[in-house]
Motif scaffolding. Structure first.
Motif, PDB file in Angstrom:
ATOM      1  N   ALA A 148       0.819  -1.215   0.000  1.00 33.99           N
ATOM      2  CA  ALA A 148       0.000   0.000   0.000  1.00 33.99           C
ATOM      3  C   ALA A 148       0.853   1.266   0.000  1.00 33.99           C
ATOM      4  CB  ALA A 148      -0.936  -0.006   1.209  1.00 33.99           C
ATOM      5  N   LEU A 149       1.949   1.254   0.754  1.00 29.52           N
ATOM      6  CA  LEU A 149       2.768   2.458   0.884  1.00 29.52           C
ATOM      7  C   LEU A 149       3.844   2.582  -0.190  1.00 29.52           C
ATOM      8  CD1 LEU A 149       1.214   2.576   3.524  1.00 29.52           C
ATOM      9  CD2 LEU A 149       3.316   3.221   4.658  1.00 29.52           C
ATOM     10  N   GLY A 150       4.373   1.467  -0.645  1.00 28.89           N
ATOM     11  CA  GLY A 150       5.462   1.478  -1.630  1.00 28.89           C
ATOM     12  C   GLY A 150       5.180   2.279  -2.889  1.00 28.89           C
ATOM     13  N   PRO A 151       4.007   2.106  -3.518  1.00 23.99           N
ATOM     14  CA  PRO A 151       3.726   2.862  -4.748  1.00 23.99           C
ATOM     15  C   PRO A 151       3.716   4.382  -4.558  1.00 23.99           C
ATOM     16  CG  PRO A 151       2.264   0.974  -4.596  1.00 23.99           C
ATOM     17  CD  PRO A 151       2.990   1.079  -3.280  1.00 23.99           C
ATOM     18  N   LEU A 152       3.479   4.843  -3.338  1.00 23.25           N
ATOM     19  CA  LEU A 152       3.488   6.286  -3.087  1.00 23.25           C
ATOM     20  C   LEU A 152       4.881   6.879  -3.285  1.00 23.25           C
ATOM     21  CD1 LEU A 152       1.118   6.379   0.000  1.00 23.25           C
ATOM     22  CD2 LEU A 152       0.605   7.118  -2.338  1.00 23.25           C
TER      23      LEU A 152
END
Length: 170
Positions: A7-11
């Motif tokens: 969830a956080l990686g693509p940000l």
């Protein structure tokens, strides 16, 4: 952890950061290298705000399953040594230096819902992002206290917004 990192990686890419590493529930990201970008401090703070929003949704679900977790971040700006580190069988591109230590210490100090930023970051974003002065903090491994500021997640407008609906017929 896969759900959290997924969830956080693509940000990181969305805000044009460089993902250095995942370490447990920690994510180290740096900006402005290897490709220079405009407003690296602002992008770092806005990415942390977006990560906090995404993490809050995950955390609410995890709490319903009796898993008590939180989200805090630390951001510093300064000079670091960047490049390949390691040996023939295992190497990676990373950043090292006092600024990395400062960001890590701010992150360790952050409570759930806090994004702690160092003075240099605060000066770079003061016209576009609201924050509160926490005064000086004495952080492990640093000889001098540092000025710290908090970008409260609840007080910031959402970095990501879903707009529902479309044109209305009258």
């Amino acid at each position: 952890m896969r759900e959290y990192h997924g969830a956080l990686g693509p940000l990181v890419s969305q805000f044009e950061g460089t993902l250095d590493q995942f370490s447990g529930d920690g994510i180290m990201v740096f900006f402005n290298d290897p490709v220079p970008i405009p407003d690296p401090a602002e992008r770092a703070v806005r990415m942390a705000i977006a990560m906090g929003e995404v993490a809050r949704a995950l955390i609410a679900d995890w709490r319903r399953r009796d898993r008590e977790l939180g989200f805090g971040a630390g951001i510093a700006q300064g000079y670091a040594t960047l490049g390949q580190i390691g040996f023939a069988e295992r190497s990676g591109y990373t950043a090292i230096g006092t600024v990395c230590n400062l960001a890590a210490r701010l992150c360790a100090e952050a409570k759930d819902g806090q994004i702690l930023i160092a003075g240099r970051v605060a000066a770079a974003v003061e016209k576009v992002i609201a924050f509160e002065d926490l005064g000086s903090l004495t952080l492990k491994g640093l000889t001098q206290p540092v000025s710290a500021f908090n970008v409260p997640l609840a007080a910031t407008p959402p970095a990501l917004r879903v707009i529902e609906g479309g044109p209305q017929s009258v």
